[in-house]
Write a protein that holds these residues in place. Structure first.
Motif, PDB file in Angstrom:
ATOM      1  N   GLN A 144       0.833  -1.205   0.000  1.00  0.00           N
ATOM      2  CA  GLN A 144       0.000   0.000   0.000  1.00  0.00           C
ATOM      3  C   GLN A 144       0.871   1.260   0.000  1.00  0.00           C
ATOM      4  O   GLN A 144       0.561   2.245  -0.664  1.00  0.00           O
ATOM      5  CB  GLN A 144      -0.912  -0.003   1.239  1.00  0.00           C
ATOM      6  CG  GLN A 144      -1.992  -1.068   1.210  1.00  0.00           C
ATOM      7  CD  GLN A 144      -3.002  -0.826   0.103  1.00  0.00           C
ATOM      8  OE1 GLN A 144      -3.299   0.316  -0.222  1.00  0.00           O
ATOM      9  NE2 GLN A 144      -3.485  -1.902  -0.500  1.00  0.00           N
ATOM     10  N   ALA A 145       1.971   1.235   0.718  1.00  0.00           N
ATOM     11  CA  ALA A 145       2.845   2.415   0.796  1.00  0.00           C
ATOM     12  C   ALA A 145       3.564   2.663  -0.512  1.00  0.00           C
ATOM     13  O   ALA A 145       3.891   3.786  -0.853  1.00  0.00           O
ATOM     14  CB  ALA A 145       3.859   2.212   1.921  1.00  0.00           C
ATOM     15  N   SER A 146       3.814   1.582  -1.276  1.00  0.00           N
ATOM     16  CA  SER A 146       4.555   1.757  -2.532  1.00  0.00           C
ATOM     17  C   SER A 146       3.686   2.331  -3.642  1.00  0.00           C
ATOM     18  O   SER A 146       4.199   2.860  -4.616  1.00  0.00           O
ATOM     19  CB  SER A 146       5.147   0.420  -2.975  1.00  0.00           C
ATOM     20  OG  SER A 146       4.105  -0.467  -3.360  1.00  0.00           O
ATOM     21  N   ILE A 147       2.361   2.211  -3.500  1.00  0.00           N
ATOM     22  CA  ILE A 147       1.478   2.729  -4.564  1.00  0.00           C
ATOM     23  C   ILE A 147       1.637   4.237  -4.740  1.00  0.00           C
ATOM     24  O   ILE A 147       1.877   4.707  -5.840  1.00  0.00           O
ATOM     25  CB  ILE A 147       0.016   2.332  -4.297  1.00  0.00           C
ATOM     26  CG1 ILE A 147      -0.142   0.820  -4.490  1.00  0.00           C
ATOM     27  CG2 ILE A 147      -0.925   3.093  -5.234  1.00  0.00           C
ATOM     28  CD1 ILE A 147      -1.508   0.292  -4.126  1.00  0.00           C
ATOM     29  N   PRO A 148       1.567   5.044  -3.682  1.00  0.00           N
ATOM     30  CA  PRO A 148       1.773   6.479  -3.879  1.00  0.00           C
ATOM     31  C   PRO A 148       3.152   6.798  -4.435  1.00  0.00           C
ATOM     32  O   PRO A 148       3.302   7.698  -5.239  1.00  0.00           O
ATOM     33  CB  PRO A 148       1.588   7.062  -2.472  1.00  0.00           C
ATOM     34  CG  PRO A 148       0.756   6.050  -1.743  1.00  0.00           C
ATOM     35  CD  PRO A 148       1.178   4.731  -2.301  1.00  0.00           C
ATOM     36  N   VAL A 149       4.169   6.065  -4.012  1.00  0.00           N
ATOM     37  CA  VAL A 149       5.520   6.283  -4.525  1.00  0.00           C
ATOM     38  C   VAL A 149       5.547   6.024  -6.024  1.00  0.00           C
ATOM     39  O   VAL A 149       6.113   6.799  -6.803  1.00  0.00           O
ATOM     40  CB  VAL A 149       6.538   5.376  -3.800  1.00  0.00           C
ATOM     41  CG1 VAL A 149       7.905   5.465  -4.463  1.00  0.00           C
ATOM     42  CG2 VAL A 149       6.618   5.747  -2.331  1.00  0.00           C
TER      43      VAL A 149
ATOM     44  N   LYS B 299       6.347   8.714  -8.948  1.00  0.00           N
ATOM     45  CA  LYS B 299       7.394   8.524  -9.957  1.00  0.00           C
ATOM     46  C   LYS B 299       6.820   8.638 -11.370  1.00  0.00           C
ATOM     47  O   LYS B 299       7.422   9.253 -12.252  1.00  0.00           O
ATOM     48  CB  LYS B 299       8.052   7.156  -9.774  1.00  0.00           C
ATOM     49  CG  LYS B 299       8.986   7.093  -8.577  1.00  0.00           C
ATOM     50  CD  LYS B 299       9.684   5.747  -8.495  1.00  0.00           C
ATOM     51  CE  LYS B 299      10.652   5.689  -7.342  1.00  0.00           C
ATOM     52  NZ  LYS B 299      11.314   4.374  -7.255  1.00  0.00           N
ATOM     53  N   THR B 300       5.638   8.041 -11.568  1.00  0.00           N
ATOM     54  CA  THR B 300       5.001   8.115 -12.890  1.00  0.00           C
ATOM     55  C   THR B 300       4.632   9.552 -13.221  1.00  0.00           C
ATOM     56  O   THR B 300       4.855  10.037 -14.331  1.00  0.00           O
ATOM     57  CB  THR B 300       3.742   7.222 -12.931  1.00  0.00           C
ATOM     58  OG1 THR B 300       4.122   5.874 -12.654  1.00  0.00           O
ATOM     59  CG2 THR B 300       3.081   7.291 -14.295  1.00  0.00           C
ATOM     60  N   GLY B 301       4.063  10.248 -12.230  1.00  0.00           N
ATOM     61  CA  GLY B 301       3.696  11.656 -12.448  1.00  0.00           C
ATOM     62  C   GLY B 301       4.914  12.505 -12.770  1.00  0.00           C
ATOM     63  O   GLY B 301       4.874  13.368 -13.657  1.00  0.00           O
ATOM     64  N   ALA B 302       6.002  12.263 -12.048  1.00  0.00           N
ATOM     65  CA  ALA B 302       7.236  13.021 -12.301  1.00  0.00           C
ATOM     66  C   ALA B 302       7.775  12.721 -13.698  1.00  0.00           C
ATOM     67  O   ALA B 302       8.244  13.616 -14.411  1.00  0.00           O
ATOM     68  CB  ALA B 302       8.280  12.679 -11.241  1.00  0.00           C
ATOM     69  N   ALA B 303       7.699  11.451 -14.094  1.00  0.00           N
ATOM     70  CA  ALA B 303       8.169  11.066 -15.436  1.00  0.00           C
ATOM     71  C   ALA B 303       7.329  11.750 -16.507  1.00  0.00           C
ATOM     72  O   ALA B 303       7.859  12.261 -17.503  1.00  0.00           O
ATOM     73  CB  ALA B 303       8.116   9.553 -15.588  1.00  0.00           C
ATOM     74  N   LEU B 304       6.007  11.766 -16.308  1.00  0.00           N
ATOM     75  CA  LEU B 304       5.127  12.424 -17.287  1.00  0.00           C
ATOM     76  C   LEU B 304       5.418  13.918 -17.359  1.00  0.00           C
ATOM     77  O   LEU B 304       5.398  14.514 -18.447  1.00  0.00           O
ATOM     78  CB  LEU B 304       3.653  12.187 -16.915  1.00  0.00           C
ATOM     79  CG  LEU B 304       3.138  10.761 -17.107  1.00  0.00           C
ATOM     80  CD1 LEU B 304       1.726  10.618 -16.562  1.00  0.00           C
ATOM     81  CD2 LEU B 304       3.179  10.360 -18.590  1.00  0.00           C
TER      82      LEU B 304
ATOM     83  N   GLN C   8      16.209  12.699 -23.115  1.00  0.00           N
ATOM     84  CA  GLN C   8      16.175  13.995 -22.433  1.00  0.00           C
ATOM     85  C   GLN C   8      15.247  14.005 -21.228  1.00  0.00           C
ATOM     86  O   GLN C   8      15.450  14.773 -20.286  1.00  0.00           O
ATOM     87  CB  GLN C   8      15.773  15.089 -23.430  1.00  0.00           C
ATOM     88  CG  GLN C   8      16.804  15.292 -24.523  1.00  0.00           C
ATOM     89  CD  GLN C   8      16.545  16.543 -25.346  1.00  0.00           C
ATOM     90  OE1 GLN C   8      16.067  17.537 -24.827  1.00  0.00           O
ATOM     91  NE2 GLN C   8      16.878  16.493 -26.627  1.00  0.00           N
ATOM     92  N   ALA C   9      14.198  13.180 -21.262  1.00  0.00           N
ATOM     93  CA  ALA C   9      13.274  13.123 -20.124  1.00  0.00           C
ATOM     94  C   ALA C   9      13.718  12.097 -19.084  1.00  0.00           C
ATOM     95  O   ALA C   9      13.071  11.951 -18.044  1.00  0.00           O
ATOM     96  CB  ALA C   9      11.867  12.797 -20.621  1.00  0.00           C
ATOM     97  N   ASP C  10      14.776  11.362 -19.372  1.00  0.00           N
ATOM     98  CA  ASP C  10      15.308  10.349 -18.470  1.00  0.00           C
ATOM     99  C   ASP C  10      14.261   9.277 -18.147  1.00  0.00           C
ATOM    100  O   ASP C  10      13.999   8.955 -16.984  1.00  0.00           O
ATOM    101  CB  ASP C  10      15.814  11.006 -17.173  1.00  0.00           C
ATOM    102  CG  ASP C  10      16.656  10.036 -16.348  1.00  0.00           C
ATOM    103  OD1 ASP C  10      17.218   9.091 -16.933  1.00  0.00           O
ATOM    104  OD2 ASP C  10      16.727  10.217 -15.123  1.00  0.00           O
TER     105      ASP C  10
ATOM    106  N   ASP D  34      -0.616   7.468 -21.313  1.00  0.00           N
ATOM    107  CA  ASP D  34      -0.513   8.934 -21.260  1.00  0.00           C
ATOM    108  C   ASP D  34       0.775   9.427 -21.913  1.00  0.00           C
ATOM    109  O   ASP D  34       0.785  10.415 -22.648  1.00  0.00           O
ATOM    110  CB  ASP D  34      -0.570   9.416 -19.806  1.00  0.00           C
ATOM    111  CG  ASP D  34      -1.955   9.205 -19.199  1.00  0.00           C
ATOM    112  OD1 ASP D  34      -2.919   9.055 -19.976  1.00  0.00           O
ATOM    113  OD2 ASP D  34      -2.064   9.198 -17.957  1.00  0.00           O
ATOM    114  N   ALA D  35       1.881   8.723 -21.633  1.00  0.00           N
ATOM    115  CA  ALA D  35       3.172   9.115 -22.217  1.00  0.00           C
ATOM    116  C   ALA D  35       3.137   8.975 -23.735  1.00  0.00           C
ATOM    117  O   ALA D  35       3.588   9.867 -24.475  1.00  0.00           O
ATOM    118  CB  ALA D  35       4.290   8.259 -21.632  1.00  0.00           C
ATOM    119  N   LYS D  36       2.592   7.863 -24.199  1.00  0.00           N
ATOM    120  CA  LYS D  36       2.515   7.632 -25.643  1.00  0.00           C
ATOM    121  C   LYS D  36       1.660   8.697 -26.317  1.00  0.00           C
ATOM    122  O   LYS D  36       1.991   9.219 -27.392  1.00  0.00           O
ATOM    123  CB  LYS D  36       1.938   6.246 -25.904  1.00  0.00           C
ATOM    124  CG  LYS D  36       1.962   5.839 -27.372  1.00  0.00           C
ATOM    125  CD  LYS D  36       1.495   4.408 -27.528  1.00  0.00           C
ATOM    126  CE  LYS D  36       1.566   3.966 -28.988  1.00  0.00           C
ATOM    127  NZ  LYS D  36       1.112   2.582 -29.149  1.00  0.00           N
TER     128      LYS D  36
END
Length: 198
Positions: A16-21, A25-30, A55-57, A68-70
């Motif tokens: 459960q704690a890893s879901i927000p993480v 991470k996904t939000g930061a990547a987007l 460039q977006a790492d 969303d990324a695609k």
């Protein structure tokens, strides 16, 4: 001694704690992808999956598999293709306008040259008529002067005729260039339509 139930509870809590993480991470990547796409668009740099990933790492797999990324990358590529097409159209339009202006200038110069040739021929005719009609009233010196003027006018007519021929050639070349520019614009429009369909 800890029971199996306690161990299972800790695993569940950790999941459960890893879901927000993971979401962060996904939000930061987007967000990095969005920033990268904006930067590439602003600098008119070609947008490719490899360039965005670098460039977006983020990984290329993330770009291809995350919906969303695609979508972000695909939409940016479409916008970039539209801008490139518009840039080419603007360039071709400017080139066409330049050649049209040259064609108009050549036509004006051609009309002026033709008008001057006609005027010179009329003047030559007047001189020749005067020589024939009034030859007995003119001195030898007048006849020599008029003959010299006549020769000068004939030479000027030949020069104007040569200039006229050159202007006709330039006008034909300008018209050919306009036709080529129009054809190139049509080809580019066809290419962008085919690209948008794919």
């Amino acid at each position: 001694m800890r029971s199996a139930a306690d161990s299972g509870q800790r695993t569940a809590d950790s999941g459960q704690a890893s879901i927000p993480v993971h979401k962060r991470k996904t939000g930061a990547a987007l967000q990095r992808i969005k920033d990268t796409l904006q930067r590439l668009a602003k600098t008119r740099t070609p947008i490719t999956m490899a360039a965005v990933a670098r460039q977006a790492d983020v990984s290329r797999t993330f770009l291809y598999e995350h919906a969303d990324a695609k979508t972000l990358v695909s939409e940016a590529m479409s916008r970039a293709a539209g801008r490139r097409f518009q840039d080419r159209r603007d360039e071709q339009a400017a080139m066409g306008a330049s050649w049209r202006e040259r064609a108009l200038n050549a036509e004006d110069a051609l009309k002026a040259a033709n008008a001057e040739i006609l005027a010179q021929r009329e003047q030559i005719g007047d001189f020749l008529g005067q020589i024939k009609d009034l030859q007995t009233q003119w001195t030898e010196e007048d006849i020599v002067r008029i003959t010299a003027d006549n020769g000068t006018l004939k030479r000027r007519v030949r020069e104007l005729a040569a200039e006229n021929k050159s202007l006709i050639g330039k006008l034909a070349a300008a018209r050919d260039n306009i036709r080529f520019a129009d054809k190139r614009i049509a080809e580019l429009e066809t290419q962008i339509l085919e690209h948008q369909r794919t």
